[in-house]
Scaffold this active site. Structure first.
Site, short mmCIF file in Angstrom:
data_model
loop_
_atom_site.label_atom_id
_atom_site.label_comp_id
_atom_site.label_asym_id
_atom_site.label_seq_id
_atom_site.Cartn_x
_atom_site.Cartn_y
_atom_site.Cartn_z
N ASP A 444 33.57 34.12 57.09
CA ASP A 444 34.06 34.90 56.41
C ASP A 444 33.21 35.70 55.33
OD1 ASP A 444 36.58 35.06 57.53
OD2 ASP A 444 37.47 33.37 56.40
N CYS A 491 29.54 25.45 55.61
CA CYS A 491 30.34 24.96 56.69
C CYS A 491 30.66 26.05 57.55
CB CYS A 491 31.78 24.18 56.17
SG CYS A 491 32.69 25.29 55.17
#
Lengths: 563, 86
Positions: A444, A491
């Site tokens: 993102d 992550c």
């Protein structure tokens, strides 16, 4: 020698003979010569094939949900509904019972008729949905003709593996590929974030998609060399080139159960992403030092609103499976792009800029408080349990979260922030001072920093997690965490890329959370790695201002350090 | 004996497989027969194939028609689902 180029979407090189996979052509293949079935047996055979197809889709959907998220699973679930629909199955049964048609022929005919009808809809996007009906019917035809999904379409006898070529691959076909046999895959359609690309990365299969003219060149048995990083696709390669591309399949990495350290003794934890207690156990067996991203939304997608007791049970099971290792549970991460079933989500023109992640949770205080209470109760029993909040874009959201934590009696939880919005990267120093750790969601963050919609094939090629602007932002975040004395972790998908691991460590990251298949690869890449070299690489990359320079630096470093 | 509700399909890309699946899932919870009509097109809300065939484009006005014991609840719930679809 014919050179084609597509978009490299899953790293790695391979050179092997082509196997063509084409569900559409198989549907039109003549039925096998055999004695006609009586009606009752033909109907029974149809039911058996539909049931087997549904089982297969269900299994793939579960896998898709766990590995890829709800979107991929939703497509498989829609295909299950199609196969259960009397509007499709009724006419098929009628043709078998009343016209004595062969079951496979009846499935092909009826599904084609429906698909043709859908394809006449004057709307480009809806027209394409004809593919869903054809794909679903194709699975049944496959079972009727004695093969399972995409898998058995790859001849097992080809020594040394094959490269699968196709116009496109459905999620079911992709997920069904035999990884011991398929050295690479290449498709004429698709983009970096189409299902085939995401799955290929998860499955560690080198892949090139969007190759114009592929099917004019791809013939069964013809040799092709592909580079899943550069997007090169070379037919009939010269021997010396073939040799360079014919890297043996990535060796199975030994499981390293201990935390690895660089040559100066700096420990780097390699964690795994998971979404169920089974996956946690699987990751631990593969050597994960813990779980860096435990997704909770799948539980909600499957079962709707889950009450506190059920959540508590799920979190305890996951924490228990981690067996004392750190497990970071991410609070509900839903929004307009992945809506929670049964909940009202207002229509948004830009769901990625709308009510997502923590924004959603804070607007649904009751739901969020329930989750925090369940997490706090689980953490009382399992002190290895930590919590991470997604989509933080400012300190106000952390203030509000802290208030809710207090009210829920969950003040003792270790809560970290996910950094995936550029504003939180800019404010990383302050956020780091108020949280237990920072974990960067690179997927993102990249799309927000570069203003690239990952799902838009028109701009997919602009998406790169190692773009100089992204790397510099990663450096800012790591520095902020280090200064505040908290761990900086990654992550996103970037953490699972072997060539990126030394860069991330050089930038200051000490925690990488990856898809379970990548644990061994990343641990091997970091064990005993030179910290000086990692820092040097990070410095060189930070000095680069063009993507190509960054990519060259990473490639050169990987080649220099490869065993 | 019939409940009718007017609404609009908000999902920008129209009634493709994923939103259609969502409608089928909700509609199947009700005993009533439920139809979704748009212009001259009509579809059985409990059939994904029927919904895909209808090809209702994004933004189109739709009419929900339910007949059965729980017809009122059915049109109300589905009108809500149509609003929520992305």
């Amino acid at each position: 020698v014919i050179r084609l180029r597509g978009e490299g979407v899953s790293d790695g090189r391979a050179c092997a003979p082509v196997v063509l996979l084409d569900g559409g052509a198989a549907a039109g293949a003549p039925p096998q010569e055999r004695a006609a079935l009586d009606t009752a047996s033909a109907l029974a055979e149809l039911e058996r094939a539909v049931r087997a197809s549904d089982d297969e889709l269900e299994a793939a959907s579960r896998r898709g949900r766990e590995e890829l998220g709800a979107d991929a699973a939703a497509i498989l679930e829609a295909q299950r509904l199609i196969l259960a629909d009397p509007e499709l199955m009724g006419p098929i049964r009628d043709r078998i019972a009343e016209q004595g048609r062969d079951p496979a022929e009846a499935v092909v005919e009826v599904s084609r008729e429906i698909a043709d009808e859908i394809a006449r809809i004057p709307d480009d996007y809806l027209q394409q949905r004809a593919a869903d009906v054809v794909d679903a019917a194709q699975i049944v035809v496959g079972h009727l003709r004695g093969r399972r999904g995409g898998r058995s379409a790859v001849p097992a006898a080809v020594a040394g593996g094959v490269i699968v070529a196709a116009r496109d691959l459905t999620p079911l076909e992709t997920i069904s590929l035999d990884r011991s046999l398929v050295r690479g895959l290449v498709t004429e359609l698709g983009a970096r974030n189409s299902h085939v690309a995401i799955l290929a990365r998860q499955m560690s299969i080198p892949a090139v998609v969007g190759v114009d003219g592929l099917l004019d060149e791809a013939r069964a048995g013809r040799r092709v060399a592909i580079d899943g990083a550069s997007g090169e696709c070379i037919f009939d390669p010269r021997p010396e080139l073939a040799e360079r591309f014919d890297t043996p399949p990535e060796p199975a990495f030994a499981v390293i159960p201990d935390v690895v350290a660089t040559d100066d003794g700096t420990a780097v934890e390699v964690l795994a992403n998971a979404a169920s207690a089974d996956e946690v156990a699987h990751a631990v067996a593969l050597g994960a030092d813990g779980i860096g991203l435990y997704r909770t939304e799948f539980m909600f997608f499957e079962s709707g609103l889950v009450d506190e007791e059920r959540q508590l049970r799920a979190y305890c099971e996951a924490a228990e499976a981690a067996d004392g290792r750190r497990i970071v549970i991410r609070t509900l991460d839903v929004g307009g792009d992945k809506p929670l079933p049964g909940s009202a989500v207002a229509e948004e023109d830009n769901p990625f800029l709308g009510v997502r992640g923590i924004r959603y949770s804070l607007r649904h205080g009751e739901l969020f408080a329930t989750q925090l209470r369940a997490l706090a109760r689980a953490a009382e029993r399992f002190p290895n349990l930590e919590v991470m909040v997604p989509m933080v874009s400012g300190l106000e959201e952390l203030d509000a979260t802290r208030e809710l934590l207090g009210a829920a009696g969950a003040g003792s939880l270790h809560v970290g922030a996910m950094i995936e919005v550029p504003s939180s990267a800019v404010l990383a120093a302050e956020i780091a001072r108020e949280t237990a750790f920072l974990s960067v969601g690179t997927n993102d963050l990249t799309q927000y920093v570069l203003a690239v919609d990952r799902t838009n094939p028109g701009v997919g090629e602009l998406y790169s997690e190692v773009h100089p602007a992204v790397v510099r932002m990663l450096a800012t975040i790591a520095r902020a965490a280090t200064a505040a004395g908290v761990t900086a972790g990654v992550c996103g998908e970037l953490a699972g890329r072997a060539e990126a691991a030394p860069l991330l460590v050089g930038l200051g990251y000490r925690s990488l959370s990856v898809a379970p298949p990548f644990i061994g690869r990343i641990k091997s890449a970091l064990a005993g790695a030179s910290m000086d070299a990692c820092r040097q690489l990070a410095g060189d990359v930070l000095a680069a201002s063009r993507l190509r320079q960054v990519e060259e630096l990473l490639t050169r470093n990987r080649e220099a350090t490869a065993p | 004996v019939t409940a009718v509700r007017e609404g609009r399909l908000r999902a920008a890309s129209g009634l493709h497989a994923r939103p259609a699946a969502r409608i089928v899932e909700e509609a199947s919870r009700f005993a009533s027969e439920i139809a979704i009509e748009s212009g001259s097109k009509g579809a059985n809300a409990k059939s994904i194939v029927s919904l895909l065939r209808a090809g209702i484009p994004g933004g189109a006005p739709v009419r929900l028609v339910a007949t059965g014991d729980d017809e009122e609840q059915a049109v109300e719930r589905l009108a809500q689902v149509l609003e929520e679809l992305e």
